[in-house]
Design a protein around this motif. Structure first.
Motif, PDB file in Angstrom:
ATOM      1  N   ALA A  92       0.831  -1.204   0.000  1.00 10.55           N
ATOM      2  CA  ALA A  92       0.000   0.000   0.000  1.00 10.55           C
ATOM      3  C   ALA A  92       0.868   1.258   0.000  1.00 10.55           C
ATOM      4  CB  ALA A  92      -0.920  -0.001   1.210  1.00 10.55           C
ATOM      5  N   LEU A  93       1.938   1.250   0.790  1.00  9.69           N
ATOM      6  CA  LEU A  93       2.823   2.411   0.874  1.00  9.69           C
ATOM      7  C   LEU A  93       3.540   2.680  -0.451  1.00  9.69           C
ATOM      8  CD1 LEU A  93       4.502   1.973   4.385  1.00  9.69           C
ATOM      9  CD2 LEU A  93       2.913   3.765   3.696  1.00  9.69           C
ATOM     10  N   ILE A  94       4.113   1.634  -1.032  1.00  9.82           N
ATOM     11  CA  ILE A  94       4.892   1.808  -2.265  1.00  9.82           C
ATOM     12  C   ILE A  94       3.990   2.228  -3.421  1.00  9.82           C
ATOM     13  CG2 ILE A  94       6.396   0.683  -3.942  1.00  9.82           C
ATOM     14  CD1 ILE A  94       7.626   1.209  -1.173  1.00  9.82           C
ATOM     15  N   LEU A  95       2.837   1.575  -3.557  1.00  7.05           N
ATOM     16  CA  LEU A  95       1.929   1.923  -4.646  1.00  7.05           C
ATOM     17  C   LEU A  95       1.392   3.344  -4.486  1.00  7.05           C
ATOM     18  CD1 LEU A  95       0.023  -1.467  -5.061  1.00  7.05           C
ATOM     19  CD2 LEU A  95       1.728  -0.463  -6.593  1.00  7.05           C
ATOM     20  N   LYS A 136       4.135   5.621  -5.562  1.00  8.49           N
ATOM     21  CA  LYS A 136       4.262   5.594  -7.016  1.00  8.49           C
ATOM     22  C   LYS A 136       3.215   6.494  -7.660  1.00  8.49           C
ATOM     23  CE  LYS A 136       6.252   1.043  -8.082  1.00  8.49           C
ATOM     24  NZ  LYS A 136       5.987  -0.259  -8.754  1.00  8.49           N
ATOM     25  N   GLN A 137       1.965   6.361  -7.207  1.00  5.39           N
ATOM     26  CA  GLN A 137       0.871   7.147  -7.781  1.00  5.39           C
ATOM     27  C   GLN A 137       1.071   8.645  -7.568  1.00  5.39           C
ATOM     28  OE1 GLN A 137      -2.636   5.507  -5.927  1.00  5.39           O
ATOM     29  NE2 GLN A 137      -2.519   3.585  -7.068  1.00  5.39           N
ATOM     30  N   VAL A 185       5.989  10.314  -5.374  1.00  2.00           N
ATOM     31  CA  VAL A 185       6.826  10.641  -4.219  1.00  2.00           C
ATOM     32  C   VAL A 185       8.202  10.010  -4.354  1.00  2.00           C
ATOM     33  CG1 VAL A 185       7.096  10.351  -1.721  1.00  2.00           C
ATOM     34  CG2 VAL A 185       4.858  10.917  -2.687  1.00  2.00           C
ATOM     35  N   VAL A 186       8.245   8.786  -4.901  1.00  2.00           N
ATOM     36  CA  VAL A 186       9.515   8.068  -5.016  1.00  2.00           C
ATOM     37  C   VAL A 186      10.511   8.842  -5.857  1.00  2.00           C
ATOM     38  CG1 VAL A 186      10.614   5.950  -5.819  1.00  2.00           C
ATOM     39  CG2 VAL A 186       8.369   5.841  -4.729  1.00  2.00           C
ATOM     40  N   LEU A 187      10.053   9.375  -6.991  1.00  6.84           N
ATOM     41  CA  LEU A 187      10.953  10.119  -7.873  1.00  6.84           C
ATOM     42  C   LEU A 187      11.540  11.334  -7.178  1.00  6.84           C
ATOM     43  CD1 LEU A 187       8.917   9.991 -11.225  1.00  6.84           C
ATOM     44  CD2 LEU A 187      10.922   8.626 -10.572  1.00  6.84           C
ATOM     45  N   VAL A 244       5.502  -4.066  -9.336  1.00  6.52           N
ATOM     46  CA  VAL A 244       4.115  -4.090  -9.814  1.00  6.52           C
ATOM     47  C   VAL A 244       3.501  -2.687  -9.875  1.00  6.52           C
ATOM     48  CG1 VAL A 244       3.820  -6.411  -8.876  1.00  6.52           C
ATOM     49  CG2 VAL A 244       3.168  -4.442  -7.486  1.00  6.52           C
ATOM     50  N   GLU A 245       2.341  -2.623 -10.555  1.00  5.71           N
ATOM     51  CA  GLU A 245       1.638  -1.350 -10.707  1.00  5.71           C
ATOM     52  C   GLU A 245       0.249  -1.373 -10.067  1.00  5.71           C
ATOM     53  OE1 GLU A 245       3.056   1.302 -11.796  1.00  5.71           O
ATOM     54  OE2 GLU A 245       4.903   0.232 -12.346  1.00  5.71           O
TER      55      GLU A 245
END
Length: 227
Positions: A62-65, A68-69, A72-74, A141-142
């Motif tokens: 949940a956190l990573i997805l 990604k949306q 934030v990661v970038l 995954v996406e």
């Protein structure tokens, strides 16, 4: 990294992760207090190992997805933060929830001893291993459906060896597997283990933790940093 851990803990608090763990822990405590005292230890250990240490593998997706949306990661990797710091911040924050709630579930059968410290260590490193593997898979995954499709297969591969381990009276041949080494140490609360077996279990858990970190770092670099 300390600030990132703090930020992750606050995010998890706002997203209700801590509330979910707390509610589950309260339910488990009520169950434990309503079963015979002689059965509480084994039931408590099963609850801790099967749920509280493994929920992190669900929450990490949940956190990573979400990151990604929201891209934030970038933005994180534009800063001096390196992939290892990012991975450890997620692992520490989610493992902290698991350890805290496992302590709550263990309270009805609490027997303070040197073993209590070993139990906390086992809970922490087991939760960390699951979070690390989950982080690596979540990076690939996406969607949550893709994630759970892969996690189900991996979970089956991890849990199936529990059957022969128990059938063959906790035979040491099975402890090379990460989940079995954790189960072996935790069941030591009921049937004390020899010193050599405790050492082997710990070495195996640390080794699996290191392998999980390498896997996670490789996937984060491949799918999040250099995508």
């Amino acid at each position: 990294m300390r600030e990132l851990v703090k930020k992750d803990v606050l995010l998890q608090w706002r997203q209700g992760f801590w509330l979910v763990y707390f509610i589950i822990s309260i339910v488990y405590i009520i169950i434990l207090l309503n079963i015979p005292r002689e059965s509480r230890m084994i039931v408590s250990l099963i609850m801790i190992l099967s749920d509280t240490t493994m929920l992190g593998i669900i929450f990490i997706a949940a956190l990573i997805l979400l990151e990604k949306q929201q891209s934030v990661v970038l933005s994180l990797f534009v800063t001096p933060l390196n992939p290892s710091g990012y991975i450890w911040a997620k692992t520490i924050s989610l493992s902290l929830i698991a350890v805290t709630m496992s302590i709550l579930v263990y309270l009805p059968v609490l027997q303070l001893s040197v073993y209590t410290l070993l139990l906390l260590f086992t809970i922490a490193i087991t939760a960390a291993i699951f979070v690390l593997f989950g982080l690596g898979i979540a990076s690939q995954v996406e969607s949550i459906n893709q994630y759970f499709g892969r996690i189900i297969l991996i979970s089956m591969a991890i849990l199936i060896p529990v059957i022969p381990y128990l059938v063959f009276d906790r035979h040491p041949a099975f402890i090379i597997l990460p989940y079995i080494a954790s189960l072996d140490l935790m069941l030591g609360a009921m049937q004390p283990l020899s010193h050599w077996r405790i050492i082997v279990d710990i070495v195996l858990l640390v080794t699996w933790g290191y392998l999980a970190f390498l896997f996670s770092k490789n996937q984060v670099n491949k799918h999040l940093v250099y995508k």
